[in-house]
Design a protein around this motif. Structure first.
Motif, PDB file in Angstrom:
ATOM      1  N   HIS A 222       0.800  -1.211   0.011  1.00 31.78           N
ATOM      2  CA  HIS A 222       0.049   0.027  -0.067  1.00 31.78           C
ATOM      3  C   HIS A 222       0.809   1.219  -0.090  1.00 31.78           C
ATOM      4  N   ASN A 223       2.129   1.211   0.362  1.00 30.27           N
ATOM      5  CA  ASN A 223       3.064   2.354   0.398  1.00 30.27           C
ATOM      6  C   ASN A 223       3.841   2.411  -0.938  1.00 30.27           C
ATOM      7  N   THR A 224       3.677   1.653  -1.966  1.00 33.48           N
ATOM      8  CA  THR A 224       4.565   1.678  -3.193  1.00 33.48           C
ATOM      9  C   THR A 224       3.657   1.957  -4.427  1.00 33.48           C
ATOM     10  N   GLY A 225       4.361   2.496  -5.420  1.00 38.82           N
ATOM     11  CA  GLY A 225       3.727   2.631  -6.681  1.00 38.82           C
ATOM     12  C   GLY A 225       3.217   1.431  -7.423  1.00 38.82           C
ATOM     13  N   VAL A 226       4.190   0.325  -7.410  1.00 40.31           N
ATOM     14  CA  VAL A 226       4.081  -1.083  -7.775  1.00 40.31           C
ATOM     15  C   VAL A 226       2.822  -1.669  -7.186  1.00 40.31           C
ATOM     16  N   GLY A 227       2.605  -1.524  -5.717  1.00 38.51           N
ATOM     17  CA  GLY A 227       1.718  -2.350  -5.028  1.00 38.51           C
ATOM     18  C   GLY A 227       0.351  -1.662  -5.419  1.00 38.51           C
ATOM     19  N   LYS A 228       0.291  -0.268  -5.461  1.00 36.60           N
ATOM     20  CA  LYS A 228      -1.114   0.308  -5.672  1.00 36.60           C
ATOM     21  C   LYS A 228      -1.664  -0.032  -7.125  1.00 36.60           C
ATOM     22  N   ALA A 229      -0.446   0.022  -8.041  1.00 33.67           N
ATOM     23  CA  ALA A 229      -0.874  -0.132  -9.384  1.00 33.67           C
ATOM     24  C   ALA A 229      -1.334  -1.726  -9.669  1.00 33.67           C
ATOM     25  N   ILE A 230      -0.887  -2.483  -8.694  1.00 33.70           N
ATOM     26  CA  ILE A 230      -1.348  -3.865  -9.135  1.00 33.70           C
ATOM     27  C   ILE A 230      -2.560  -4.323  -8.370  1.00 33.70           C
ATOM     28  N   LEU A 231      -2.901  -3.510  -7.165  1.00 32.43           N
ATOM     29  CA  LEU A 231      -4.146  -3.808  -6.568  1.00 32.43           C
ATOM     30  C   LEU A 231      -5.488  -3.144  -7.036  1.00 32.43           C
ATOM     31  N   ALA A 232      -5.026  -1.904  -7.668  1.00 29.43           N
ATOM     32  CA  ALA A 232      -6.195  -1.140  -8.362  1.00 29.43           C
ATOM     33  C   ALA A 232      -6.684  -1.852  -9.482  1.00 29.43           C
ATOM     34  N   PHE A 233      -6.005  -2.915  -9.986  1.00 33.42           N
ATOM     35  CA  PHE A 233      -6.625  -3.586 -11.113  1.00 33.42           C
ATOM     36  C   PHE A 233      -6.748  -5.259 -10.925  1.00 33.42           C
ATOM     37  N   ARG A 234      -7.220  -5.525  -9.504  1.00 34.07           N
ATOM     38  CA  ARG A 234      -7.308  -6.958  -8.847  1.00 34.07           C
ATOM     39  C   ARG A 234      -8.859  -6.802  -8.575  1.00 34.07           C
ATOM     40  N   PRO A 235      -9.508  -7.915  -8.452  1.00 35.04           N
ATOM     41  CA  PRO A 235     -10.686  -7.812  -7.948  1.00 35.04           C
ATOM     42  C   PRO A 235     -11.008  -7.188  -6.612  1.00 35.04           C
ATOM     43  N   ASN A 236     -12.047  -6.476  -6.414  1.00 38.97           N
ATOM     44  CA  ASN A 236     -12.476  -5.865  -5.051  1.00 38.97           C
ATOM     45  C   ASN A 236     -12.380  -6.927  -3.966  1.00 38.97           C
ATOM     46  N   TRP A 237     -12.645  -7.986  -4.028  1.00 41.04           N
ATOM     47  CA  TRP A 237     -12.546  -8.905  -2.837  1.00 41.04           C
ATOM     48  C   TRP A 237     -11.115  -9.106  -2.499  1.00 41.04           C
ATOM     49  N   GLU A 238     -10.122  -8.949  -3.270  1.00 35.18           N
ATOM     50  CA  GLU A 238      -8.862  -9.107  -2.812  1.00 35.18           C
ATOM     51  C   GLU A 238      -8.173  -7.698  -2.394  1.00 35.18           C
ATOM     52  N   VAL A 239      -8.766  -6.588  -2.616  1.00 42.56           N
ATOM     53  CA  VAL A 239      -8.347  -5.490  -2.061  1.00 42.56           C
ATOM     54  C   VAL A 239      -8.828  -5.478  -0.524  1.00 42.56           C
ATOM     55  N   GLU A 240     -10.098  -5.790  -0.592  1.00 40.76           N
ATOM     56  CA  GLU A 240     -10.738  -5.802   0.853  1.00 40.76           C
ATOM     57  C   GLU A 240     -10.204  -6.721   1.883  1.00 40.76           C
ATOM     58  N   ARG A 241      -9.451  -7.880   1.182  1.00 42.18           N
ATOM     59  CA  ARG A 241      -8.967  -9.095   2.003  1.00 42.18           C
ATOM     60  C   ARG A 241      -7.650  -8.335   2.435  1.00 42.18           C
ATOM     61  N   TYR A 242      -6.806  -7.542   1.591  1.00 47.26           N
ATOM     62  CA  TYR A 242      -5.750  -7.022   1.627  1.00 47.26           C
ATOM     63  C   TYR A 242      -5.895  -5.995   2.919  1.00 47.26           C
ATOM     64  N   ILE A 243      -6.786  -5.111   2.895  1.00 50.57           N
ATOM     65  CA  ILE A 243      -7.189  -4.210   3.892  1.00 50.57           C
ATOM     66  C   ILE A 243      -7.376  -4.766   5.156  1.00 50.57           C
ATOM     67  N   GLU A 244      -8.151  -6.131   5.255  1.00 55.52           N
ATOM     68  CA  GLU A 244      -8.299  -6.631   6.661  1.00 55.52           C
ATOM     69  C   GLU A 244      -7.098  -7.412   7.135  1.00 55.52           C
ATOM     70  N   GLU A 245      -6.275  -7.980   6.250  1.00 53.22           N
ATOM     71  CA  GLU A 245      -5.247  -8.582   6.863  1.00 53.22           C
ATOM     72  C   GLU A 245      -3.757  -7.869   6.897  1.00 53.22           C
ATOM     73  N   ASN A 246      -3.939  -6.545   6.617  1.00 50.43           N
ATOM     74  CA  ASN A 246      -2.506  -5.889   6.873  1.00 50.43           C
ATOM     75  C   ASN A 246      -2.758  -4.620   7.652  1.00 50.43           C
ATOM     76  N   GLU A 247      -1.446  -4.278   8.316  1.00 53.76           N
ATOM     77  CA  GLU A 247      -1.477  -3.063   9.207  1.00 53.76           C
ATOM     78  C   GLU A 247      -0.961  -1.797   8.124  1.00 53.76           C
ATOM     79  N   PHE A 248      -1.630  -0.653   8.590  1.00 50.56           N
ATOM     80  CA  PHE A 248      -1.150   0.479   7.784  1.00 50.56           C
ATOM     81  C   PHE A 248      -0.111   1.128   8.737  1.00 50.56           C
ATOM     82  N   GLU A 249       1.055   0.999   8.558  1.00 52.74           N
ATOM     83  CA  GLU A 249       2.274   1.766   9.220  1.00 52.74           C
ATOM     84  C   GLU A 249       2.476   3.126   8.613  1.00 52.74           C
ATOM     85  N   ARG A 250       2.519   4.057   9.327  1.00 54.06           N
ATOM     86  CA  ARG A 250       2.735   5.108   8.812  1.00 54.06           C
ATOM     87  C   ARG A 250       4.369   5.300   8.987  1.00 54.06           C
TER      88      ARG A 250
END
Length: 250
Positions: free
Chosen positions: A128-156
């Protein structure tokens, strides 16, 4: 998270390793290394030898490596397109893929400039903090994005980091609209990148290509760099579809 990734990378260079040698190699205290190892053991990423008490990477990482093996040919397919970008801009260019919550940089061509942002092949960073990661996640199914959000910590990591699920959803929406993603200093404030997705025949992102540069350079080349990575990613997508045989029936 970053220290855990560093630990995994360091262990990848050794058959077995003890706490003391890992502590020296990573410049971390022994208690810190011990805590990281305990977490990785519980997650299945590290195993401890019962006799020597030393540690090695576990079978879970082997399983992950096996799951991305089909994508390794993409490195060869993308390489000439990365080389064109590297020659044109003289900045670091990358090919990355997504495994779990991390981007793995499968291939990089480092800048030869004295002041540069350099990533090694095999480097892992939070998606979520990389251009590569966002470029991939943006064009994956929505359920994968929601699973990513649920399973990962958003460290600042910096004031510019993507620090919540809502913020990630917003940035992914912007990425879909533009067709590319930007990391505006989310890992390091002075390191910026633009990244475009590489698609399979079904229109899903399987990787992304990026240009990474110091902030002072990045916005000087921004327009040209974005156009170039979009072109390189499109060419890589087409070449990969043909090489895999997915495009024959189309």
């Amino acid at each position: 998270m970053s220290n855990a990734m560093r630990l995994i990378e360091e262990m990848g260079r050794r058959e077995y390793a003890g706490v003391a040698e890992l502590s020296r190699a990573l410049s971390l205290s022994k208690p810190s290394v011990d805590r990281l190892l305990s977490t990785l053991i519980n997650s299945g990423f590290v195993e401890q030898d019962a006799d020597t008490k030393k540690y090695r990477l576990g079978m879970k990482l082997v399983a992950i490596a096996d799951s991305i093996r089909p994508r390794t040919s993409l490195i060869d397919i993308a390489k000439p397109h990365l080389a064109v970008l590297a020659r044109r801009f003289a900045e670091t260019v990358n090919l990355g893929t997504l495994v779990g919550g991390s981007v793995i940089y499968a291939d990089t061509i480092p800048s030869q400039r004295p002041f540069r942002i350099e990533l090694r092949a095999g480097t892992m960073l939070p998606a979520h903090n990389t251009g590569v990661g966002k470029a991939i996640l943006a064009f994956r199914p929505n359920w994968e994005v929601e699973r990513y959000i649920e399973e990962n910590e958003f460290e600042r990591l910096t004031p510019r980091s993507t620090d919540s699920g809502d913020e990630l959803r917003k940035r992914l929406s912007e990425t879909r609209a533009k067709g590319f993603a930007v990391d505006d200093g989310e890992i390091l404030e002075e390191a910026c990148c633009a990244s475009a997705p590489v698609f399979d025949a079904e229109g899903l992102a399987i990787a992304a290509i990026s240009i990474t540069a110091p902030r002072s350079t990045f916005y000087r080349i921004y327009d040209d760099a974005v156009a170039a990575i979009l072109h390189a990613a499109a060419r890589t997508s087409a070449d990969n579809i043909v090489a895999s045989g997915q495009g024959r029936s189309r």
